[in-house]
Motif scaffolding. Structure first.
Motif, PDB file in Angstrom:
ATOM      1  N   ILE A  62      12.949 -18.201  -1.677  1.00 54.10           N
ATOM      2  CA  ILE A  62      12.418 -17.772  -2.441  1.00 54.10           C
ATOM      3  C   ILE A  62      13.053 -17.627  -3.761  1.00 54.10           C
ATOM      4  CG2 ILE A  62      12.996 -15.180  -1.173  1.00 54.10           C
ATOM      5  CD1 ILE A  62       9.606 -16.043  -2.775  1.00 54.10           C
ATOM      6  N   PRO A  87      12.506 -11.157  -1.132  1.00 54.46           N
ATOM      7  CA  PRO A  87      11.674 -11.509  -2.065  1.00 54.46           C
ATOM      8  C   PRO A  87      12.430 -10.801  -3.016  1.00 54.46           C
ATOM      9  CG  PRO A  87      10.712 -10.057  -0.090  1.00 54.46           C
ATOM     10  CD  PRO A  87      12.092 -10.713  -0.423  1.00 54.46           C
ATOM     11  N   ILE A 128       3.244 -11.304   0.050  1.00 54.86           N
ATOM     12  CA  ILE A 128       4.415 -11.966   1.430  1.00 54.86           C
ATOM     13  C   ILE A 128       3.598 -11.383   2.635  1.00 54.86           C
ATOM     14  CG2 ILE A 128       6.337 -11.018   2.260  1.00 54.86           C
ATOM     15  CD1 ILE A 128       6.863 -10.320  -0.477  1.00 54.86           C
ATOM     16  N   ASP A 153       5.734 -15.627  -0.475  1.00 55.94           N
ATOM     17  CA  ASP A 153       6.876 -15.640   0.675  1.00 55.94           C
ATOM     18  C   ASP A 153       6.175 -15.726   1.843  1.00 55.94           C
ATOM     19  OD1 ASP A 153       9.090 -15.345   2.119  1.00 55.94           O
ATOM     20  OD2 ASP A 153      10.100 -13.825   0.542  1.00 55.94           O
ATOM     21  N   SER A 175       7.018 -20.184   0.329  1.00 47.75           N
ATOM     22  CA  SER A 175       9.112 -19.907   0.824  1.00 47.75           C
ATOM     23  C   SER A 175       8.607 -19.974   1.992  1.00 47.75           C
ATOM     24  CB  SER A 175       9.823 -19.758   0.486  1.00 47.75           C
ATOM     25  OG  SER A 175      10.062 -18.340  -0.061  1.00 47.75           O
TER      26      SER A 175
END
Ligand code: PLP
Length: 385
Positions: A62, A87, A128, A153, A175
């Motif tokens: 990230i 993150p 996320i 993320d 990521s």
């Protein structure tokens, strides 16, 4: 646990293959190497994207994703108040300002809260996914309307999707992590995926001290256009990643099937509320989240499950670590948070997390153990009344 449960002969065979070369080189930018490249190519093909770049951890991933996307000092980056802190650390390491916002009922970024948090300094939104998709259509529309970068993320959500599209591929860059609790496990490791060549190049450069990897140049003469760090993946880790990636469909389908069986057994309980989804078909099998009456009931439930040999995962204990309300050691460096009662800044999220229970669903769990878990949840629900 997912991939970590399945580390075995195949991973060892990939490492042995690496060591069978006449001249063993474990450095990914060493001559004649191929495991990291092969892993990246296969991962990109799995994700259906043009580029993947593997790095040393999900935190590194990230960090590289944000750096590659051009996040700079002073930029505000909106993200969720319930996540692992990585993150937030990456945003802070780049000198940018993390702006956690409240969750919606699916335990993800609430689109209305995202919109409320936008200021002229906002540069990006980091979605996320927690083992399931956020409301990606709405979040993407907000980013488009306000000309913001959308970054995912998806450390926890490899294999999850939204309306048939894999999470991690919605924004400019996504990521993933390969630590011990993730879909695939490589000891440590992470990867970014993108269709944007400029982001890919810049992320790769950031992961290797800024080196641009121009062909034919000795490393000392390889130019740099931005600073970086050493966040490189080793060839050994990439070799393990190749063996793990070959198991991904099995990991995803087995855990989904296990979760389906558990849900079938507890669906009738009227004092636990299974978490709702923006797209249930796209959620992973890795975890099961439900909400109970209040915090005391969640703690009682947790203790009851422990007595029966089953642990919880992140919830209800998120209040100690996976919640923005307890990140004073990091958020305290920003004026806007330094004198604030952090827990009071995200009351809706705190209340949701406090009264929720999250269970890990293993890949390798037999029907008898599934039945025991179902019985433990049923008796737990009776206990909390
Ligand atoms: C959303 C998120 N991002 C990043 C990470 C960090 O991954 P790693 O442990 O591989 O550094 C995690 C780990 O749990 C995570 O949940």
């Amino acid at each position: 646990m997912a991939g970590a449960e399945l580390i075995g002969r195949e991973e060892l065979a990939e490492i042995q293959e690496l060591f069978s070369k006449e001249k063993v080189n474990l450095y990914r930018y060493g001559g004649g190497n191929y495991k990291a490249r092969e892993f990246e190519e296969k991962f990109a093909a799995y994700m259906g994207v043009k580029y993947a770049h593997a790095v040393s951890s999900g935190t590194a991933a990230i960090h590289c994703a944000l750096a590659g996307a051009g996040i700079e000092p002073g930029d505000e980056v909106i993200t969720t108040a319930w996540t692992f802190i990585a993150p937030i650390e990456a945003i802070s390491a780049l000198g940018a300002v993390p702006v956690p916002v409240e969750l919606d009922e699916t335990y993800h970024l609430d689109p209305a809260e995202v919109e409320k948090a936008i200021t002229p300094a906002t540069k990006a939104v980091v979605a996320i996914p927690m083992w399931a998709p956020p409301k990606m259509d709405e979040i993407a529309a907000i980013c488009k309307k306000h000309n913001l970068l959308l970054i995912e993320d998806a450390a926890q959500a490899l294999g999850a999707s939204y309306k048939g599209r894999k999470l991690g591929t919605f924004g400019s860059v996504g990521s993933f992590s390969f630590d011990a609790g993730k879909t695939l496990h490589t000891g440590e490791g992470g990867i970014i995926v993108t269709n944007d060549k400029e982001i890919y190049d810049r992320a790769a450069e950031f992961s290797d001290h800024g080196h641009m990897h121009l062909p034919g140049l000795p490393r000392g003469k390889d130019p740099r256009r931005a600073k970086g760090l050493n966040l490189r993946l080793s060839e050994v880790t990439a070799a393990i990643g190749l063996a793990q990636l070959a198991k991904i469909e099995m990991i995803l389908s087995k855990s989904k099937e296990n979760k389906r069986k558990i849900k079938e057994g507890i669906r009738h309980l009227d004092n636990i509320t299974l978490r709702p989804f923006s797209d249930e078909a796209g959620s992973q099998g890795d975890t099961l989240i439900f909400k109970v009456r209040d915090h005391d009931a969640a703690l009682q439930f947790e203790a009851h499950l422990m007595e029966h040999g089953f642990g919880t995962k992140i919830l209800p204990e998120a209040l100690d670590w996976h919640f923005a309300g307890v990140w004073g050691h990091l958020l305290g460096e920003y004026d806007r948070y330094s004198n604030a009662d952090l827990e009071a800044l995200w009351p809706k999220t705190g209340a949701l997390l406090r009264s929720s229970v999250c269970l890990n669903i293993p890949v390798l769990i037999d029907d008898a153990t599934i039945d025991k878990l179902v019985q433990a949840i049923i008796s737990g629900s009776k206990k909390i009344g």
